[in-house]
Design a protein around this motif. Structure first.
Motif, short mmCIF file in Angstrom:
data_model
loop_
_atom_site.label_atom_id
_atom_site.label_comp_id
_atom_site.label_asym_id
_atom_site.label_seq_id
_atom_site.Cartn_x
_atom_site.Cartn_y
_atom_site.Cartn_z
N LEU A 1 17.08 -13.73 0.67
CA LEU A 1 16.18 -13.83 1.81
C LEU A 1 16.49 -15.05 2.69
N GLY A 2 17.49 -15.81 2.30
CA GLY A 2 17.82 -17.02 3.06
C GLY A 2 16.96 -18.20 2.69
N GLY A 3 16.40 -18.19 1.49
CA GLY A 3 15.54 -19.29 1.05
C GLY A 3 16.30 -20.38 0.34
N CYS A 4 15.60 -21.48 0.07
CA CYS A 4 16.16 -22.63 -0.65
C CYS A 4 15.39 -22.84 -1.95
N VAL A 5 16.05 -23.52 -2.90
CA VAL A 5 15.50 -23.66 -4.25
C VAL A 5 15.60 -25.11 -4.71
N VAL A 6 14.49 -25.62 -5.27
CA VAL A 6 14.45 -26.98 -5.81
C VAL A 6 13.89 -26.94 -7.23
N ILE A 7 14.45 -27.77 -8.11
CA ILE A 7 13.96 -27.88 -9.48
C ILE A 7 12.87 -28.95 -9.52
N PRO A 8 11.64 -28.58 -9.92
CA PRO A 8 10.56 -29.59 -10.04
C PRO A 8 10.48 -30.14 -11.46
N HIS A 9 9.53 -31.03 -11.70
CA HIS A 9 9.19 -31.52 -13.04
C HIS A 9 10.43 -31.93 -13.83
N PRO A 10 11.11 -32.99 -13.39
CA PRO A 10 12.40 -33.34 -13.99
C PRO A 10 12.38 -33.62 -15.48
N GLU A 11 11.31 -34.20 -16.01
CA GLU A 11 11.30 -34.50 -17.45
C GLU A 11 11.38 -33.24 -18.27
N GLU A 12 10.78 -32.15 -17.77
CA GLU A 12 10.78 -30.89 -18.51
C GLU A 12 12.01 -30.04 -18.22
N PHE A 13 12.43 -30.01 -16.95
CA PHE A 13 13.38 -28.98 -16.53
C PHE A 13 14.76 -29.51 -16.14
N TRP A 14 15.04 -30.80 -16.36
CA TRP A 14 16.33 -31.32 -15.94
C TRP A 14 17.52 -30.61 -16.58
N PRO A 15 17.40 -29.97 -17.78
CA PRO A 15 18.57 -29.26 -18.32
C PRO A 15 19.10 -28.16 -17.41
N ILE A 16 18.27 -27.70 -16.45
CA ILE A 16 18.76 -26.68 -15.50
C ILE A 16 20.00 -27.19 -14.78
N LEU A 17 20.07 -28.49 -14.56
CA LEU A 17 21.25 -29.05 -13.90
C LEU A 17 22.52 -28.76 -14.70
N LEU A 18 22.41 -28.76 -16.03
CA LEU A 18 23.57 -28.51 -16.87
C LEU A 18 24.05 -27.07 -16.74
N ALA A 19 23.13 -26.17 -16.41
CA ALA A 19 23.48 -24.75 -16.30
C ALA A 19 24.13 -24.42 -14.96
N LYS A 20 24.18 -25.41 -14.08
CA LYS A 20 24.81 -25.22 -12.77
C LYS A 20 24.20 -24.04 -12.00
N TYR A 21 22.87 -23.90 -12.07
CA TYR A 21 22.20 -22.87 -11.28
C TYR A 21 22.41 -23.16 -9.79
N ASP A 22 22.29 -22.11 -9.01
CA ASP A 22 22.48 -22.22 -7.55
C ASP A 22 21.20 -22.78 -6.92
N VAL A 23 21.06 -24.11 -6.95
CA VAL A 23 19.87 -24.75 -6.39
C VAL A 23 20.30 -25.75 -5.32
N ASP A 24 19.34 -26.10 -4.45
CA ASP A 24 19.61 -27.06 -3.38
C ASP A 24 19.38 -28.50 -3.79
N GLY A 25 18.51 -28.68 -4.78
CA GLY A 25 18.22 -30.05 -5.17
C GLY A 25 17.28 -30.11 -6.35
N ILE A 26 16.96 -31.33 -6.75
CA ILE A 26 16.06 -31.55 -7.89
C ILE A 26 15.13 -32.71 -7.58
N GLU A 27 13.90 -32.59 -8.04
CA GLU A 27 13.00 -33.74 -8.00
C GLU A 27 13.52 -34.76 -9.01
N ALA A 28 13.74 -35.94 -8.57
CA ALA A 28 14.12 -37.00 -9.50
C ALA A 28 12.87 -37.77 -9.96
N TRP A 29 11.77 -37.52 -9.28
CA TRP A 29 10.52 -38.25 -9.59
C TRP A 29 9.35 -37.39 -9.17
N ASN A 30 8.31 -37.37 -9.98
CA ASN A 30 6.98 -37.00 -9.52
C ASN A 30 5.97 -37.72 -10.39
#
Length: 379
Positions: A258-287
């Protein structure tokens, strides 16, 4: 000196009284009284020196946008550039030119539930029938957790009850008091289902109902009840089946189509998504809930960006405020102070000297993220 004793639980009639029903209506209501509107529109602090506002992870819940806008405008009176996108849980919501949602989904690689933030220009989701159907399914399934939570108490599921009682020191009288009240809530919910606002069908319904009983029973007893309820809720969440959620990859693919963008929230819980190299635009480094890995995550993103294949877009760094606006509609004495302190666009990490030092290396700041993210959503 005599030791202080905890107030005993009381015997409660199973009959639903007029007071019970009035309290139920009060708790499920999404209408705001004048005092609530004033509380929502009045920030506790003003930030006149903040000129950029980036907020892509916040939950309006049942609070109308006009009141939210007034609060934000008062709080940041000199903002010249902003990007504000609401991310209601599993429901698309639009504010200004943009639409967002926080989606519950399943990451098979880690065998856990994760959440993703999806952001779009409004026009791109007008006909998003598949995404809307996926979200409707997820919303309904996620809401079913409340019914499992109540069934655990009212059926009851003895193993969960015993475990929660042991962990919190709840005696038989307290367990029975909770069972009777939750049975009443369950009955009233069934009887009035067609008129119950869907925004109130979530786990916090029980917490809010028992909080509303504080004037009747006092804080000490209600705090004991809440500790017991929280222990049960934790078990329900842990045991909740993941197989009915859509996979994270499916959610990402649909957003991208649909032409949307994707961000990973809640870094303490979900940061392993970065290791999976999912097609995301960015990650919250803090909340506000997740500050432990901020500097580490910024370093990881910097390394990934340096090593990225030619033509691949850089991962962006976000700071999430994770503000839930319903908290600001509660009487101050029943608010969770930690949650109440969260504000749309209030992300002190951007100004932390150590964090800023790492952000400078990556060439990232609020202004650059706003500009780049708007461009990606327009692309």
């Amino acid at each position: 000196m005599k030791a202080a004793t905890c107030p005993a639980a009381v015997k409660v009639s199973p009959e639903i009284t007029d007071d019970d029903r009035a309290l139920f209506h009060e708790v499920i209501s999404t209408d705001l009284a004048d005092w609530q509107i004033e509380q929502v529109e009045t920030p506790s602090k003003i930030y006149p020196r903040q000129e950029k506002l980036l907020a892509v992870h916040w939950h309006p819940e049942f609070v109308p946008f006009k009141h939210i806008s007034r609060r934000v405008e008062k709080m940041f009176p000199n903002v010249q550039d902003k990007l504000m996108i609401p991310t209601q849980h599993n429901v698309l919501m639009s504010y200004g030119d943009y639409t967002g949602v926080e989606v519950d989904c399943y990451a098979s690689g880690f065998n856990q539930k994760v959440q993703l933030l999806l952001h779009f220009e409004n026009e791109k989701v007008k006909e998003a029938h598949v995404l809307k159907s996926m979200l409707a399914h997820t919303f309904k399934y996620r809401s079913s957790q409340l019914f499992e939570y109540m069934d655990t108490i009212t059926k009851p599921m003895e193993d969960r009850i015993e475990k929660a009682a042991k962990a919190t020191g709840a005696d038989e009288d307290l367990v029975e008091m909770v069972r009777v009240y939750v049975t009443k809530i369950q009955t009233m919910l069934d009887e009035e289902w067609s008129s119950v606002p869907k925004d109130s069908i979530k786990n916090k319904l029980l917490k809010n109902y028992f909080d509303a009983l504080r004037p009747k029973y006092g804080d000490t007893l209600i705090n004991r009840l809440q500790a017991y309820l929280k222990a049960i809720k934790k078990q329900v969440k842990t045991d909740f089946s993941l197989k009915f959620f859509y996979r994270a990859t499916e959610v990402i693919e649909e957003a991208r189509s649909l032409g949307g963008c994707v961000v990973i929230p809640h870094p303490e819980e979900f940061w392993p998504i970065l290791l999976a190299k999912y097609d995301v635009d960015g990650i919250e480094a803090w909340n506000p809930q997740s500050q432990r890995y901020t500097e580490f995550l910024i370093s990881v993103v910097n390394e990934q960006n340096i090593k990225r294949p030619a033509g691949n877009k850089e991962l962006l760094i976000f700071m999430g405020d994770d503000c839930h606006m319903s908290e600001k509609t509660k009487p101050v004495e029943t608010q969770d102070p930690t949650k109440a302190a969260r504000e749309i666009g209030l992300q002190p990490a951007w100004d932390d000297l150590n964090i800023r030092k790492k952000l400078i290396i990556s060439g990232i700041n609020r202004s650059s993220v706003i500009e780049e993210y708007k461009a990606r959503m327009a692309g």
